[in-house]
Scaffold this active site. Structure first.
Site, PDB file in Angstrom:
ATOM      1  N   THR A 171       0.606  -1.445  -0.219  1.00 57.36           N
ATOM      2  CA  THR A 171      -0.252  -0.035  -0.212  1.00 57.36           C
ATOM      3  C   THR A 171       0.871   1.275  -0.071  1.00 57.36           C
ATOM      4  O   THR A 171       2.021   1.186   0.770  1.00 57.36           O
ATOM      5  CB  THR A 171      -1.047   0.250   1.424  1.00 57.36           C
ATOM      6  OG1 THR A 171      -2.161  -1.003   1.074  1.00 57.36           O
ATOM      7  CG2 THR A 171      -1.706   1.735   1.207  1.00 57.36           C
ATOM      8  N   PHE A 173       1.159   5.309   0.872  1.00 53.83           N
ATOM      9  CA  PHE A 173       0.682   6.118   1.934  1.00 53.83           C
ATOM     10  C   PHE A 173       1.002   7.709   1.643  1.00 53.83           C
ATOM     11  O   PHE A 173       2.662   7.492   1.057  1.00 53.83           O
ATOM     12  CB  PHE A 173       0.950   6.373   3.049  1.00 53.83           C
ATOM     13  CG  PHE A 173       0.174   4.510   3.583  1.00 53.83           C
ATOM     14  CD1 PHE A 173      -0.849   4.675   4.061  1.00 53.83           C
ATOM     15  CD2 PHE A 173       0.791   2.858   3.636  1.00 53.83           C
ATOM     16  CE1 PHE A 173      -1.543   3.788   4.730  1.00 53.83           C
ATOM     17  CE2 PHE A 173       0.052   1.927   4.434  1.00 53.83           C
ATOM     18  CZ  PHE A 173      -0.862   2.098   4.991  1.00 53.83           C
TER      19      PHE A 173
END
Length: 272
Positions: A171, A173
């Site tokens: 992921t 960020f």
């Protein structure tokens, strides 16, 4: 000490990203991505860390929609490897698990494993929050999908590791700030723009970058909140906003876009 806001609970992947990007800070959990934005905007936190994209699930739409509602700047990014574990109270056997709880995205990322487990699945607001709930409630027969670190923090055992369907799961960020100054020397920019219902307007907007040999690494449309059937486009460009070619491209683009906003210019993260 600077405060960094993130969504979730201690042990969440968001907290891991905050620790990777900001050292010697106070890490403050918040219940939602929206409250992370709000905490930075009102000054309760110096920075916020929010999920932008997942390599398996794609863009986090809530985050991108919130950029339009708040005047914050992207000043950095980090990529966190996401390895999901099945966590339960000590002494639990995998055959004892009758319910699994976690964030909806984590559940979706482990769909293949869960279909073989044949347990009820229930959504929680956060992966680490699911682990915390099991520990605090002494919930027998209930397992959480979260990181191994979350299991260690809340005294749970791992019944299975790396249970995501696709092993290469990460992921990205983004760091939010009221101050547009990047955390490190920038080499990337993110922007949002709108186009009217005019033939060729999107083509001309994108052509402003192509003509200057600027590489777009992301282009995605989203509905424009409050304006049915109107769309905005989010783009990432491999160039800092101050580069002359980028300045020229943004100026040329503004002739065809209904609006243009640079969300931030910052240093590109390396892969997890």
């Amino acid at each position: 000490m600077a405060v960094v806001a993130y969504q979730g609970e201690p042990g969440a992947y968001s907290e891991e990203g905050a620790r990777a990007l900001f050292h010697d800070a106070q890490y403050q959990p918040f219940p939602s991505i929206r409250t992370v934005f709000e905490s930075v905007e009102v000054g309760r936190a110096h920075w916020g860390l929010v999920p932008l994209d997942n390599s398996q699930a794609g863009s986090i739409n809530e985050t991108y929609d919130l950029f339009l509602r708040h005047g914050l700047h992207l000043v950095g990014e980090t990529i966190v490897r996401v390895d999901h574990s099945l966590l339960a109270l000590p002494g639990t056997a995998i055959d004892d698990v009758h319910e699994v709880i976690s964030h909806p995205q984590a559940i979706a990322q482990c769909e293949e494993f869960l279909s073989a487990l044949q347990a009820n699945v229930r959504a929680e607001y956060n992966t680490a929050g699911a682990a915390k709930k099991i520990a605090e409630g002494n919930l027998k027969g209930v397992a959480a999908i979260a990181s191994r670190r979350a299991g260690e923090l809340y005294g749970l055992e791992s019944l299975a590791d790396r249970i995501q369907t696709y092993p290469d799961n990460s992921t990205r960020f983004g760091a939010l700030s009221r101050d547009p100054s990047p955390l490190r020397e920038p080499d990337k920019s993110s922007l949002v723009f709108g186009v009217g219902h005019v033939s060729g307007s999107l083509y001309r907007c994108l052509g402003a970058f192509a003509e200057r040999h600027l590489n777009l690494t992301k282009l995605e449309s989203r509905p424009r909140p409050g304006r049915p059937w109107e769309y905005v486009f989010y783009a990432d460009v491999d160039a800092p906003a101050s580069r002359p070619e980028m300045v020229d491209a943004l100026e040329a683009m503004s002739e065809h876009a209904t609006f243009t906003r640079v969300l931030g210019t910052y240093a590109r993260a390396t892969r997890a």
